[in-house]
Scaffold this motif. Sequence first.
Motif, short mmCIF file in Angstrom:
data_model
loop_
_atom_site.label_atom_id
_atom_site.label_comp_id
_atom_site.label_asym_id
_atom_site.label_seq_id
_atom_site.Cartn_x
_atom_site.Cartn_y
_atom_site.Cartn_z
N GLY A 1 -16.35 -1.68 -4.53
CA GLY A 1 -16.09 -0.38 -3.93
C GLY A 1 -17.09 -0.06 -2.86
N LYS B 1 -5.42 -10.27 -5.20
CA LYS B 1 -6.11 -9.04 -4.80
C LYS B 1 -5.85 -7.98 -5.87
CE LYS B 1 -4.40 -8.44 -0.63
NZ LYS B 1 -4.23 -7.91 0.76
N GLU C 1 0.82 -1.20 0.00
CA GLU C 1 0.00 0.00 0.00
C GLU C 1 0.86 1.25 0.00
OE1 GLU C 1 -3.92 -1.58 2.50
OE2 GLU C 1 -2.72 0.10 3.25
N ASN D 1 -13.77 3.93 -1.68
CA ASN D 1 -12.76 3.03 -2.22
C ASN D 1 -13.29 2.38 -3.47
OD1 ASN D 1 -10.37 2.67 -0.14
ND2 ASN D 1 -12.24 2.74 1.08
N ARG D 2 -12.43 2.08 -4.41
CA ARG D 2 -12.77 1.34 -5.61
C ARG D 2 -11.65 0.33 -5.88
NH1 ARG D 2 -16.43 3.97 -4.36
NH2 ARG D 2 -17.73 5.40 -5.61
N ASN D 3 -11.97 -0.72 -6.64
CA ASN D 3 -10.92 -1.66 -7.03
C ASN D 3 -11.16 -2.15 -8.46
OD1 ASN D 3 -12.48 -4.23 -7.05
ND2 ASN D 3 -12.62 -3.91 -4.83
N SER E 1 -6.37 -1.19 -6.03
CA SER E 1 -7.45 -0.46 -5.38
C SER E 1 -6.99 0.94 -5.04
CB SER E 1 -7.91 -1.19 -4.10
OG SER E 1 -6.84 -1.28 -3.17
N TRP E 2 -7.95 1.84 -4.86
CA TRP E 2 -7.62 3.22 -4.57
C TRP E 2 -8.78 3.87 -3.84
CZ3 TRP E 2 -8.66 0.93 -9.14
CH2 TRP E 2 -9.77 1.34 -9.85
N GLY E 3 -8.49 4.93 -3.09
CA GLY E 3 -9.56 5.58 -2.34
C GLY E 3 -9.09 6.82 -1.62
N ASP F 1 -19.13 -5.68 -2.71
CA ASP F 1 -17.99 -6.60 -2.64
C ASP F 1 -17.96 -7.41 -3.92
OD1 ASP F 1 -17.16 -5.85 -0.09
OD2 ASP F 1 -18.61 -7.18 0.86
#
Length: 293
Positions: free
Chosen positions: A90, A56, A17, A83-85, A59-61, A119
């Motif tokens: 998200g 995994k 991260e 958050n989104r991925n 992702s970002w947020g 999810d």
Amino acid sequence: FESKGEYTFGGNQTRQELNQTSMLTLANFWSVNISTRFGLPSLDGAATRGGPLMGKPLSWGNDIRLNSPFGSRTSWRINYNWNRNAFGGGNDNFGGSLTVRPTSRWQVTLEPSYQKREDARQYVTAFDDVAATSTFGRRYLFAFVDRSTMSVKTRLNYTFSPSLTLEGYAEPFAASGHYHDVGELTAPKSGDITVYGTNGTTVSRTDDQDWLIGVGGNTFTVGNRDFNVLSLRSNVVLRWEWAAGSTLFLVWQQNRRASDPSGDPVSFGDLFETTRVGGDNFFALKLTYWLSI
């Protein structure tokens, strides 16, 4: 700015991260916190519940928080994070708090929150199938889940005197979840799933909304996972220090709960509905006495 990483003893990266946090105090003493997070693709050792590692996604947020001056008679906080991925999942979270002290005797605090989340890789179940050679003879099922939750934490305190106080707390809570697009993990260390109903597989819903799935010439059933939950927890405590070091506590506690498998998104009215569902009431009396020896 900081970077966080984790590895297993086998050298598999399970976390990577990048985080950035900025804090600003305005001229009126309001404070603003802004955090940004990027999660790089890695592996998850727990997603399959004891099975192979699972990928995994990227992702970002962001997290944004605005606070009133600390120590003011009326204080508040507003926060929003999202958050989104890369899998299409998200969440959006809205929350805050308000504390009012109209007099030295009264204090009222409200903490509302609302979350809407999807999810993209929610574990459902796993079962043995020798035909699933790519995942070591076992199929690992995942689904998309649309979730929503809402709650309001409420605190009310009143001071009759330094030796006699009344404190109340209540938290109405509502949550829902709707499962869809169930599928299976395609390969170890991958985050891809084969959604049932594609690539030669079949899926349908029974009258009870269970999944009837056909794959590899076999047919199996997975129970309906949709849910709606209503909950109300509350307690009221009367505290009386009837002599120096000797105190009496009178407590009333409620625990109400109901659930059904509808999966409908929650609404503000559900919070009021929590007062009507069944539950338990508890009453307790506690007495302490200070012995001067």
